[in-house]
Structures are given as C-alpha cells and as structure tokens.
Write an enzyme that holds these catalytic residues in place. Structure first.
Site, PDB file in Angstrom:
ATOM      1  N   GLN A 102       0.889  -1.283   0.290  1.00  0.00           N
ATOM      2  CA  GLN A 102      -0.046  -0.137   0.119  1.00  0.00           C
ATOM      3  C   GLN A 102       0.979   1.153  -0.036  1.00  0.00           C
ATOM      4  O   GLN A 102       1.398   1.290   0.864  1.00  0.00           O
ATOM      5  CB  GLN A 102      -0.853  -0.004   1.248  1.00  0.00           C
ATOM      6  CG  GLN A 102      -1.817   1.122   1.397  1.00  0.00           C
ATOM      7  CD  GLN A 102      -2.656   1.441   2.520  1.00  0.00           C
ATOM      8  OE1 GLN A 102      -1.847   1.795   3.349  1.00  0.00           O
ATOM      9  NE2 GLN A 102      -3.811   1.093   2.425  1.00  0.00           N
ATOM     10  N   HIS A 172      -8.831   7.781   4.754  1.00  0.00           N
ATOM     11  CA  HIS A 172      -8.538   8.152   6.183  1.00  0.00           C
ATOM     12  C   HIS A 172      -7.759   9.362   6.765  1.00  0.00           C
ATOM     13  O   HIS A 172      -7.041   9.379   7.460  1.00  0.00           O
ATOM     14  CB  HIS A 172      -7.597   6.917   7.096  1.00  0.00           C
ATOM     15  CG  HIS A 172      -8.415   5.373   6.715  1.00  0.00           C
ATOM     16  ND1 HIS A 172      -7.711   4.659   6.914  1.00  0.00           N
ATOM     17  CD2 HIS A 172      -9.592   5.252   6.521  1.00  0.00           C
ATOM     18  CE1 HIS A 172      -8.514   3.370   6.443  1.00  0.00           C
ATOM     19  NE2 HIS A 172      -9.590   3.894   6.510  1.00  0.00           N
ATOM     20  N   TYR A 174      -5.670  11.045   4.919  1.00  0.00           N
ATOM     21  CA  TYR A 174      -4.291  11.170   4.572  1.00  0.00           C
ATOM     22  C   TYR A 174      -4.196  11.995   3.193  1.00  0.00           C
ATOM     23  O   TYR A 174      -5.158  12.812   2.903  1.00  0.00           O
ATOM     24  CB  TYR A 174      -3.442   9.983   4.405  1.00  0.00           C
ATOM     25  CG  TYR A 174      -3.326   9.342   5.660  1.00  0.00           C
ATOM     26  CD1 TYR A 174      -2.569   9.907   6.789  1.00  0.00           C
ATOM     27  CD2 TYR A 174      -3.985   8.084   6.019  1.00  0.00           C
ATOM     28  CE1 TYR A 174      -2.637   9.208   8.002  1.00  0.00           C
ATOM     29  CE2 TYR A 174      -4.144   7.356   7.208  1.00  0.00           C
ATOM     30  CZ  TYR A 174      -3.225   7.919   8.251  1.00  0.00           C
ATOM     31  OH  TYR A 174      -3.244   7.295   9.598  1.00  0.00           O
TER      32      TYR A 174
END
Length: 366
Positions: A102, A172, A174
C-alpha cells in the site's frame, strides 16, 4: 456455517488469488528508519502460511521528504528499504499467497509523540489536516508534480520486485483524502474546486501516472473511505449521485479494484438500501470491490486503541452479502494480528479455536 463463497478463487489481471480473503493494511511501525526487517518479512509470511489469499502491506511511504510522520513506518524507496521488501515478497510467495504494497503519503499530519519530525514541513493541498488544525504547508505545483511522479516510481518498483498488485492509499484523512475534502482542500487552482468531482483531479493524475508505469495488465487497487477517523458518520459523497461523480473518474483513469473502508461492513451506506460502501462502488462502477470493517469481531478497530477488547462473532452476514455478489473480496484486519491461522481455522470449520483481539496485539509483531 457454509463458508464456501469465501474460498472461491479470484482472478483479475496479475491477481490469481486462491480465496476471497485479504489481509487489510495495518500500520505497525516496526521498520526502524523506514527499513522493513526480517521480523517484518516473517510476520507477513506467517499470514501467507495461514492461507490468506491476498496480503496488502501496511502503509509504506513514497519518496517525498515529508511523506511520513513516523520514523518507524516503512519506506517504499531507497536501496535498503526495497531490499527489505524484496525479502517480504519472496517469503510470501514461497508460502503460497499474493501481495501488494500500500503506497502512501500521509499529507498534513500531527507531530509524532517522540518529537521526531521529517526534514521538511508536512505538505498537503492546504496547511490544514482538519478544520482548526494547521501543521504544514500548501503544496506548490512543483511539489504536486514530484509527488505524482513518486507514486508512479513506487508502483514501478513494486512491479519490478515481483509484487502482484499495488494499492494506492486514498483514505483516512491522509494526503489524497485531504485533496477530496473541502475542509482541507480550499485551493482555487486546478487542484481544488467546489465539487467532489473537481477535487478528484489529484488522485486521477496519480492513478494515470501509476498506470503508465506498471502497464495495462497490472492489477491496481485504491483504498477509499467516506468517514474521518474522528467522525464515523461523515460522508464525502452524500448520495449515490455524488459517489458516482467521485468514483467514476478513478475507474476511468485505471483503477481495477475499489477497497472501501468502513467501520462496520454490515452498515448501509445510504438510506433505502442495505448495500454497504463496497456494494455501492461495485454497482456504480462495475469494478471489483473489497469490503472491510470489523469482520469476525464484535468490536471495531478504533475501539481497540481505547482499550476495548473484541470477541469472535458470526460470519453469517458476510457470507450472505458475498453470496449475493455485493462485493468480490473481504479484507480482515485485527483478527489476523492476533491469529495468523484465522483463515485456515475458518476454512476447516474450527470455529471453537478462533481468538479474540486486545490492544496488546498492537504492541508486537506476532
């Protein structure tokens, strides 16, 4: 309980997965100076040996000076870090699973508790992480261009190392999610906009660059969330129409699989339907989707940080939705932290051997 639908193979481009179960990406912070160790490789290999079909790594940051807010989060650049990832993927393949990193940029972040800071200020679409919390600088056009290129390079390196897919972290709160959110993206140039559709421009350019670097036949995943970590009821897309405007540009740019993060996978996304986020994403785009959220446990992930333990729970609702075709794959997080053999136990119907989860599992690599 008949779990056969969880153990059907899944094939898409470079992915040839033996079952429908994915290890969700979970930040562990056990890579000193950004270099994954042999302990990290062993940690992933144990889950592969336990019959996980596809492993998605913890978030691993791209080559930007302030992409990381934690000195022990792994890098996906540099000779030492990439050598560490080479051992990880070799060991996972040897145990019969597939894997993708990821790739991640944390954007505007809070300072690390240790006092460690990156060499340059945190960067994002603006200087804000959330309303009222300012802790960095707004990215210039040059910084944006370099960041897009760094995502592409990380993906190309992943393919060169032998990984089977790449997941772009767009969830989330970011960096990519900060571009989506009007509270953190107040730009008036081409990277901003009043609508969610306009604010997808940055991620679309990231996806295009990644696709160019890995080719058309390499499976590409993006992880998205509607909620914010401090606001579970927040929704970027308020309805089906807004979700279509948000997701369609990403599908058109080259995403193969939408990984749809939820607190609880069984909760409906919009009124009038019991479809969850992954169900709507599949319906809207026609692309494959991964669902996630409190699978196999009676508590949620963020509760674990508050000291809440969780016990095993029924998989009946998961099987019902999988049988119905709502989504293609299911990601599992916390149960795999404390029990590397969880998938194997489900497959063999050894439900009496399933373990619960406590926050102590976060403190070490098991």
């Amino acid at each position: 309980m008949n779990t056969d639908s969880l153990f059907r193979p899944f094939n898409l481009k470079t992915l040839n997965i033996k079952n429908r179960i994915v290890m969700a990406p979970m930040t562990r912070s056990f890579s000193p100076h950004g270099v994954p160790t042999t302990n990290v490789a062993e940690y992933y290999a144990k889950r592969a040996a336990g019959e996980v079909g596809l492993i998605l790594s913890e978030g691993t940051v791209i080559n930007r000076p302030s992409s990381s807010a934690d000195p022990n989060i792994p890098h996906f650049y540099g000779e030492k870090a990439l050598a560490g990832w080479q051992k990880v993927i070799n060991d996972v393949h040897a145990k019969g699973s597939q894997m993708g990193p990821q790739i991640w940029h944390q954007g505007i972040s809070a300072n690390h508790a240790s006092g460690w800071l990156p060499s340059t200020p945190f960067e994002g679409p603006s200087s804000f992480n959330s309303p009222g919390f300012e802790n960095g600088v707004a990215m210039t056009d040059a910084a944006i261009a370099d960041t897009i290129a760094a995502f592409g390079q990380a993906a190309a390196d992943a393919k060169a190392l032998g990984f089977d897919t790449v997941e772009i972290h767009g969830a989330h709160q970011y960096l990519i999610d900060q571009f989506f959110w009007d509270a953190t993206n107040n730009r008036t140039d081409i990277w901003g906009g009043k609508t969610l559709a306009e604010r997808t421009r940055f991620v679309v350019e990231v996806i295009k660059e990644v696709r160019k670097r890995v080719g058309e036949d390499f499976a590409l995943i993006i992880r998205l969330s509607q909620f914010k970590p401090a606001a579970y009821d927040f929704k970027l897309a308020k309805n089906e129409h807004e979700m279509e405007q948000w997701l369609t540009p990403m599908a058109d740019a080259g995403i193969d699989i939408f990984h749809c993060s939820q607190r609880r996978f069984w909760e409906p996304e919009f009124e009038g339907s019991d479809l969850n986020f992954a169900g709507w994403a599949k319906k809207i785009t026609g692309k494959a989707t991964i669902s996630v959220g409190s699978v196999g446990l009676d508590g949620d992930f963020f509760g674990a940080f508050a000291g809440q333990s969780s016990q095993p729970s029924s998989l009946d609702e998961l099987v019902r939705r999988m049988d119905r075709g709502d989504f293609d794959l299911i990601a599992v997080g916390r149960v795999l932290l404390s029990d590397p053999q969880w998938v194997e136990k489900i497959k063999n119907n050894h439900l009496d051997q399933l373990k619960g989860f406590s926050k102590e599992a976060l403190a070490e690599l098991v």
